[in-house]
Design a protein around this motif. Structure first.
Motif, short mmCIF file in Angstrom:
data_model
loop_
_atom_site.label_atom_id
_atom_site.label_comp_id
_atom_site.label_asym_id
_atom_site.label_seq_id
_atom_site.Cartn_x
_atom_site.Cartn_y
_atom_site.Cartn_z
N ASN A 10 1.03 -1.29 -0.11
CA ASN A 10 0.06 0.01 0.01
C ASN A 10 0.93 1.39 -0.03
O ASN A 10 1.68 1.39 0.87
CB ASN A 10 -0.89 0.06 1.28
N ASN A 18 -6.77 1.88 6.21
CA ASN A 18 -7.29 0.54 7.06
C ASN A 18 -6.37 -0.50 7.02
O ASN A 18 -6.15 -1.03 8.37
CB ASN A 18 -8.78 0.40 6.49
N SER A 19 -5.98 -0.99 6.14
CA SER A 19 -5.14 -2.35 6.04
C SER A 19 -3.84 -2.16 6.77
O SER A 19 -3.56 -3.11 7.64
CB SER A 19 -4.86 -2.76 4.70
N LEU A 20 -3.07 -1.06 6.45
CA LEU A 20 -1.81 -0.96 7.34
C LEU A 20 -2.11 -0.60 8.80
O LEU A 20 -1.26 -1.11 9.51
CB LEU A 20 -1.11 0.15 6.77
N LEU A 102 -7.81 -3.98 -1.48
CA LEU A 102 -8.30 -4.39 -2.93
C LEU A 102 -8.25 -3.38 -4.07
O LEU A 102 -8.79 -2.10 -3.71
CB LEU A 102 -9.83 -5.02 -2.78
N LEU A 105 -10.38 -4.81 -8.04
CA LEU A 105 -10.74 -6.43 -8.02
C LEU A 105 -9.62 -7.52 -7.58
O LEU A 105 -9.82 -8.68 -7.62
CB LEU A 105 -11.90 -6.95 -9.04
N SER A 146 -8.64 -4.57 2.87
CA SER A 146 -9.73 -3.40 2.94
C SER A 146 -10.19 -3.22 1.66
O SER A 146 -9.33 -3.23 0.62
CB SER A 146 -9.15 -2.19 3.63
N SER A 147 -11.71 -3.04 1.66
CA SER A 147 -12.32 -2.91 0.28
C SER A 147 -13.08 -1.66 0.36
O SER A 147 -14.03 -1.81 1.31
CB SER A 147 -12.76 -4.33 -0.43
N ASP A 149 -15.71 -1.85 -1.39
CA ASP A 149 -17.14 -2.29 -1.70
C ASP A 149 -17.07 -3.77 -0.89
O ASP A 149 -16.31 -4.07 -0.33
CB ASP A 149 -17.52 -2.84 -3.24
N TYR A 151 -18.12 -7.78 -0.70
CA TYR A 151 -17.94 -8.95 -1.49
C TYR A 151 -18.23 -10.27 -0.88
O TYR A 151 -18.22 -11.40 -1.47
CB TYR A 151 -16.47 -8.94 -1.97
N MET A 186 -15.84 -0.27 2.82
CA MET A 186 -15.41 0.92 3.70
C MET A 186 -15.59 2.35 3.01
O MET A 186 -15.46 3.47 3.43
CB MET A 186 -13.87 0.69 3.94
C1 LIG Z 1 -6.32 2.12 -7.54
C2 LIG Z 1 -7.76 1.67 -6.64
C3 LIG Z 1 -8.27 0.85 -7.13
C4 LIG Z 1 -9.57 0.20 -6.25
N1 LIG Z 1 -10.16 -0.73 -6.56
C5 LIG Z 1 -11.31 -1.29 -5.70
C6 LIG Z 1 -11.98 -2.48 -6.18
O1 LIG Z 1 -12.10 -2.98 -7.10
N2 LIG Z 1 -13.01 -2.86 -5.23
C7 LIG Z 1 -13.28 -2.15 -4.14
O2 LIG Z 1 -14.17 -2.50 -3.36
N3 LIG Z 1 -12.48 -1.02 -3.80
C8 LIG Z 1 -11.54 -0.62 -4.34
N4 LIG Z 1 -10.71 0.38 -4.28
C9 LIG Z 1 -10.99 1.10 -2.83
C10 LIG Z 1 -10.09 0.42 -1.82
O3 LIG Z 1 -10.09 -0.97 -1.61
C11 LIG Z 1 -10.57 1.12 -0.36
O4 LIG Z 1 -10.70 2.34 -0.56
C12 LIG Z 1 -9.79 0.21 0.75
O5 LIG Z 1 -10.58 0.53 1.91
C13 LIG Z 1 -8.59 1.02 0.80
O6 LIG Z 1 -7.74 0.24 1.89
P1 LIG Z 1 -6.46 1.12 2.64
O7 LIG Z 1 -7.27 2.31 3.41
O8 LIG Z 1 -5.79 0.03 3.47
O9 LIG Z 1 -5.84 1.71 1.60
C14 LIG Z 1 -9.79 0.83 -4.80
C15 LIG Z 1 -8.85 1.90 -4.67
C16 LIG Z 1 -7.91 2.44 -5.25
C17 LIG Z 1 -6.95 3.36 -5.14
#
Ligand SMILES: Cc1cc2nc3c(=O)[nH]c(=O)nc-3n(C[C@H](O)[C@H](O)[C@H](O)COP(=O)(O)O)c2cc1C
Length: 214
Positions: A10, A18-20, A102, A105, A146-147, A149, A151, A186
């Motif tokens: 990340n 969130n993940s970190l 994520l 996808l 963390s994602s 959406d 799934y 998230m």
């Molecule tokens: C380049 C990029 C692609 C992403 N693609 C998806 C995705 O395919 N599906 C999804 O649910 N979220 C997607 N996200 C949102 C992140 O997964 C989401 O904000 C996540 O909570 C980030 O985790 P973090 O806080 O650890 O960075 C994407 C974000 C970025 C920057």
């Protein structure tokens, strides 16, 4: 005492991710229970992760045809050594903690590049007459994803290839115990409290898992 390999994928700062944040919580919880335990960190966005390239493939071809390592060209030797160093480091660890978002996808691309250095025939798995066999025994992995959406259920259930992919790779190479911490939806929550609640639950789960990593 177990040795931990903490692999992060990340480019964000820890406090914005969130993940970190959850990954660091797990590492710190483990260290508070086992002070001085060996923890090695690999940040795939900051450490140079070698890519499987034409030199690596030609080296592999030569070695499987019986060439000695000293017969390899400098570029072939160099990439082979870099990749094998990462493979050896992975094999040596007892616990793998992966923290990643994520992205589109799947896993972030540099994490895929890292996976190419750890799923290596004859080192972390082998082919047998009955099919492939994982060689990493008695290992534990924790996947923290963390994602934006959701799934785990609903219309996107079949669309998630991040943690599912990593889960498959780790199972393939023999890791039997794989714990998961998923924060989903998230970016969906208009209500900030809902996202904070999910993160708090993930932090609590990280602390619980740390207690079980004996
Ligand atoms: C380049 C990029 C692609 C992403 N693609 C998806 C995705 O395919 N599906 C999804 O649910 N979220 C997607 N996200 C949102 C992140 O997964 C989401 O904000 C996540 O909570 C980030 O985790 P973090 O806080 O650890 O960075 C994407 C974000 C970025 C920057």
């Amino acid at each position: 005492m177990k040795s931990i390999l903490y692999i992060t994928a990340n480019p964000k700062n820890e406090e914005n991710s969130n993940s970190l944040t959850v990954g660091r919580c797990l590492v710190n919880a483990y260290l508070s229970l086992h002070p001085g335990a060996p923890v090695t960190e690999i940040d795939v966005f900051r450490l140079h992760i070698p890519l499987v390239d034409e030199h690596f493939l030609s080296a592999r071809q030569k070695v499987s045809s019986g060439a000695e390592p000293e017969e390899l060209l400098p570029a072939e030797k160099n990439i082979t050594e870099q990749i094998h160093r990462l493979t050896a480091q992975f094999i040596d660890a007892d616990v793998y903690i992966f923290a990643f978002p994520l992205w589109n996808l799947g896993v972030p691309p540099l994490l895929k590049a890292y996976v190419d250095t750890i799923k290596v025939a004859r080192k972390t798995f082998r082919y047998t007459p009955d099919g492939p066999e994982g060689l990493l025994k008695n290992k534990v992995a924790v996947l923290i994803q963390s994602s934006g959406d959701v799934y785990s259920s609903g219309p996107l259930k079949e669309f998630e290839h991040g943690s599912r992919y990593l889960y498959s790779v780790l199972s393939f190479i023999g890791v039997e115990r794989i714990e998961t911490i998923y924060m989903e939806g998230m970016d969906r929550d208009t209500n900030k409290d809902a996202a904070r609640g999910k993160k708090d639950r993930a932090l609590n789960k990280a602390i619980e898992i740390a207690r079980t990593l004996l």
